[in-house]
Design a protein around this motif. Structure first.
Motif, PDB file in Angstrom:
ATOM      1  N   VAL A 163       0.870  -1.177   0.000  1.00  0.00           N
ATOM      2  CA  VAL A 163       0.000   0.000   0.000  1.00  0.00           C
ATOM      3  C   VAL A 163       0.901   1.219   0.000  1.00  0.00           C
ATOM      4  CG1 VAL A 163      -1.813   1.267   1.204  1.00  0.00           C
ATOM      5  CG2 VAL A 163      -1.818  -1.249   1.239  1.00  0.00           C
ATOM      6  N   GLU A 164       0.965   1.905  -1.136  1.00  0.00           N
ATOM      7  CA  GLU A 164       1.894   3.028  -1.300  1.00  0.00           C
ATOM      8  C   GLU A 164       1.147   4.342  -1.405  1.00  0.00           C
ATOM      9  OE1 GLU A 164       5.781   4.413  -3.941  1.00  0.00           O
ATOM     10  OE2 GLU A 164       4.450   2.852  -4.731  1.00  0.00           O
ATOM     11  N   VAL A 165       1.700   5.365  -0.762  1.00  0.00           N
ATOM     12  CA  VAL A 165       1.138   6.721  -0.796  1.00  0.00           C
ATOM     13  C   VAL A 165       1.948   7.564  -1.780  1.00  0.00           C
ATOM     14  CG1 VAL A 165       0.644   8.807   0.526  1.00  0.00           C
ATOM     15  CG2 VAL A 165       0.377   6.547   1.598  1.00  0.00           C
ATOM     16  N   VAL A 166       1.244   8.214  -2.701  1.00  0.00           N
ATOM     17  CA  VAL A 166       1.858   9.193  -3.594  1.00  0.00           C
ATOM     18  C   VAL A 166       1.261  10.546  -3.233  1.00  0.00           C
ATOM     19  CG1 VAL A 166       2.209   9.920  -5.982  1.00  0.00           C
ATOM     20  CG2 VAL A 166       2.148   7.480  -5.412  1.00  0.00           C
ATOM     21  N   GLY A 167       2.082  11.453  -2.729  1.00  0.00           N
ATOM     22  CA  GLY A 167       1.583  12.732  -2.247  1.00  0.00           C
ATOM     23  C   GLY A 167       1.730  12.835  -0.738  1.00  0.00           C
ATOM     24  N   ASP A 168       1.224  13.916  -0.183  1.00  0.00           N
ATOM     25  CA  ASP A 168       1.365  14.210   1.247  1.00  0.00           C
ATOM     26  C   ASP A 168       0.082  13.835   1.969  1.00  0.00           C
ATOM     27  OD1 ASP A 168       1.847  15.176   3.763  1.00  0.00           O
ATOM     28  OD2 ASP A 168       2.412  17.196   3.128  1.00  0.00           O
ATOM     29  N   LEU A 169       0.052  12.628   2.518  1.00  0.00           N
ATOM     30  CA  LEU A 169      -1.151  12.141   3.182  1.00  0.00           C
ATOM     31  C   LEU A 169      -1.501  12.980   4.405  1.00  0.00           C
ATOM     32  CD1 LEU A 169      -3.368   9.997   3.282  1.00  0.00           C
ATOM     33  CD2 LEU A 169      -1.798   8.523   4.562  1.00  0.00           C
ATOM     34  N   ALA A 170      -0.507  13.524   5.081  1.00  0.00           N
ATOM     35  CA  ALA A 170      -0.753  14.285   6.296  1.00  0.00           C
ATOM     36  C   ALA A 170      -1.579  15.549   6.040  1.00  0.00           C
ATOM     37  CB  ALA A 170       0.576  14.673   6.960  1.00  0.00           C
ATOM     38  N   ARG A 171      -1.479  16.095   4.844  1.00  0.00           N
ATOM     39  CA  ARG A 171      -2.164  17.355   4.535  1.00  0.00           C
ATOM     40  C   ARG A 171      -3.198  17.232   3.425  1.00  0.00           C
ATOM     41  NH1 ARG A 171       3.065  18.320   5.862  1.00  0.00           N
ATOM     42  NH2 ARG A 171       3.459  19.895   7.470  1.00  0.00           N
ATOM     43  N   ALA A 172      -3.438  16.021   2.965  1.00  0.00           N
ATOM     44  CA  ALA A 172      -4.331  15.832   1.823  1.00  0.00           C
ATOM     45  C   ALA A 172      -5.778  16.134   2.187  1.00  0.00           C
ATOM     46  CB  ALA A 172      -4.214  14.403   1.303  1.00  0.00           C
ATOM     47  N   GLU A 173      -6.415  16.917   1.357  1.00  0.00           N
ATOM     48  CA  GLU A 173      -7.847  17.178   1.499  1.00  0.00           C
ATOM     49  C   GLU A 173      -8.664  16.240   0.619  1.00  0.00           C
ATOM     50  OE1 GLU A 173      -8.223  21.267   0.481  1.00  0.00           O
ATOM     51  OE2 GLU A 173      -7.241  21.982   2.311  1.00  0.00           O
ATOM     52  N   ARG A 174      -8.009  15.658  -0.378  1.00  0.00           N
ATOM     53  CA  ARG A 174      -8.660  14.714  -1.294  1.00  0.00           C
ATOM     54  C   ARG A 174      -7.755  13.492  -1.404  1.00  0.00           C
ATOM     55  NH1 ARG A 174      -8.482  19.819  -3.532  1.00  0.00           N
ATOM     56  NH2 ARG A 174      -6.576  19.201  -4.614  1.00  0.00           N
ATOM     57  N   ILE A 175      -8.351  12.312  -1.238  1.00  0.00           N
ATOM     58  CA  ILE A 175      -7.585  11.064  -1.284  1.00  0.00           C
ATOM     59  C   ILE A 175      -8.250  10.123  -2.285  1.00  0.00           C
ATOM     60  CG2 ILE A 175      -6.736   9.073   0.012  1.00  0.00           C
ATOM     61  CD1 ILE A 175      -6.926  10.810   2.547  1.00  0.00           C
ATOM     62  N   ALA A 176      -7.471   9.626  -3.217  1.00  0.00           N
ATOM     63  CA  ALA A 176      -7.939   8.618  -4.170  1.00  0.00           C
ATOM     64  C   ALA A 176      -7.260   7.292  -3.845  1.00  0.00           C
ATOM     65  CB  ALA A 176      -7.611   9.035  -5.598  1.00  0.00           C
TER      66      ALA A 176
END
Length: 334
Positions: free
Chosen positions: A107-120
């Motif tokens: 399960v990999e995160v691309v982007g800043d999960l801590a500050r994300a307002e939208r998650i796909a």
């Protein structure tokens, strides 16, 4: 003896064709991913916060799991797998979980999960394992680029996907195994980022997984693309709190797959109603000329429209709709 009814003959013929197609292609390579040994990953407590410090700690721990699997692959002299795992363990990669055994999970995160307002959350279909993970990551990178800042894309390879050409890919067994894990992950994600707008994007067999997990799932949208069907008769049968979307490109061979569901003593074969048909009742988004593996291609109409669903810019019942419509029979256009 009288001939069986025409419908019965058609179903029998379809079943024979499906089974023949499933076994006609040699599957000797299918055992390769699971044959590469890997150690069990370390046990990690569920994340309850997306605080940058907590995430950094998890990313570092998972990086160690990937590195250990890479060393095992090198000892096994699978140099291709070892090289891929070294890249996955790089300092710029962010995995919430990883297991190199039995084809691999990650399960990999691309982007800043801590500050994300939208998650796909991308849920892949058949044929995606560690040796083909680059396909899923490529799509995640393209979607993140399209979404821009304050967003994160999560590549969820959280289940043992079936081989692309196999009897397993014609039944919902793997989806039933995967659905509890997907539901659990979405629950963990909501605890970490309760105010973020979360969308599931489900490709091909992944749409069967998402349909199994959909009941009451706390996401804004569920997007089915390149889907062979879901195993359910219509969108209402998913009992989803989310808006259900469907799209299919004009270049996608999945359109030619018969949308039937045959109940047999040992398994159900096929996935029933076409998700882009009016009978299924999903909101339809335009997917342009996408082929089966092209929906997340940079610059494509399908990528653009799925990004608009993720951001909430593209609404059901006609809001922010494109003039173009999906090819073939469709449900409600949006």
């Amino acid at each position: 003896m009288p001939s069986p009814p025409r419908g019965t003959r058609s179903r029998r013929g379809l079943l024979a064709a499906l089974v023949a197609a499933s076994v006609a292609v040699p599957v000797s390579g299918a055992a390769v991913p699971s044959a590469v040994p890997a150690p069990a990953p370390a046990a990690h407590a569920p994340l309850r916060t997306a605080d940058p410090g907590a995430l950094a700690e998890r990313y570092a721990a998972t990086r160690a799991d990937i590195a250990a699997a890479g060393r095992a692959a090198a000892r096994h002299e699978d140099h291709g797998r070892a090289a891929a795992l070294r890249a996955m363990a790089g300092p710029g990669r962010h995995f919430l979980s990883f297991d190199g055994r039995d084809g691999g999970r990650g399960v990999e995160v691309v982007g800043d999960l801590a500050r994300a307002e939208r998650i796909a959350v991308l849920v892949p279909g058949a044929g995606v394992d560690l040796d083909h993970y680059w396909r899923l990551r490529k799509g995640a990178l393209a979607l993140r680029e399209e979404l821009g800042g304050r967003s994160a894309v999560i590549a969820w390879l959280g289940y043992r996907t079936p081989a692309t050409v196999s009897t397993t890919s014609l039944t919902s067994g793997r989806a039933a195994e995967a659905a509890p894990g997907l539901r659990s992950f979405i629950g963990e994600l909501r605890r970490m980022r309760p105010t973020a707008r979360t969308t599931l994007l489900c490709h091909s067999y992944g749409s069967v997984v998402c349909a199994r997990a959909a009941h009451g799932l706390r996401v804004a949208d569920i997007v089915l693309y390149g889907s062979p069907g879901t195993g359910y008769g219509n969108a209402a049968d998913l009992h989803a709190r989310a808006t259900v979307w469907a799209g299919r490109g004009s270049g996608d061979w999945i359109a030619d797959v018969p949308h039937v569901k045959l109940r047999l003593p040992f398994a159900d074969i096929g996935f029933g109603t076409d998700p882009v048909s009016s009978g299924f009742g999903a909101e339809i988004f335009a997917a342009g000329s996408a082929g089966h593996s092209d929906y997340l291609r940079s610059g494509s109409e399908s990528l653009r429209n799925m990004a608009r669903i993720v951001t909430g810019e593209k609404h059901a019942d006609g809001g922010a709709a494109d003039e173009a419509s999906a090819p073939g029979r469709g449900g409600r256009r949006a």
